[in-house]
Design a protein around this motif. Sequence first.
Motif, short mmCIF file in Angstrom:
data_model
loop_
_atom_site.label_atom_id
_atom_site.label_comp_id
_atom_site.label_asym_id
_atom_site.label_seq_id
_atom_site.Cartn_x
_atom_site.Cartn_y
_atom_site.Cartn_z
N CYS A 187 -34.49 -46.31 17.26
CA CYS A 187 -33.61 -46.00 18.39
C CYS A 187 -33.75 -44.57 18.87
O CYS A 187 -33.78 -44.30 20.07
N ALA B 127 -35.07 -43.46 22.63
CA ALA B 127 -34.28 -42.59 23.52
C ALA B 127 -35.09 -41.37 23.93
O ALA B 127 -35.08 -40.97 25.10
N TYR C 57 -37.78 -42.36 26.46
CA TYR C 57 -37.19 -42.60 27.77
C TYR C 57 -36.92 -41.27 28.49
O TYR C 57 -37.25 -41.11 29.66
#
Length: 85
Positions: A20, A24, A27
């Motif tokens: 995760c 993130a 992105y």
Amino acid sequence: MVGAYREEHPGLPAQEVRSCARIALLYMLFSLYGATTTEYGLPWAAETDLQRHWSERQIAVRRLLANLEDLEEALIDVAASGGTP
């Protein structure tokens, strides 16, 4: 948030939970939304908000990079606990 998601999806592999932080980070590094504001023809206040968004996003990127190992360890802890912090 990750803990709550993990509780709802207990079968999610721990490695995916660990990923995760990197997802993130990727992105934030590669999404170009709002990279330039002139082509949007935004009102001054909206342009100012978008510029603040980019400034805060750069702070988040630096923090993620500086703490990625600790974040991944914390995410593994969440995955191992089944979602409860």
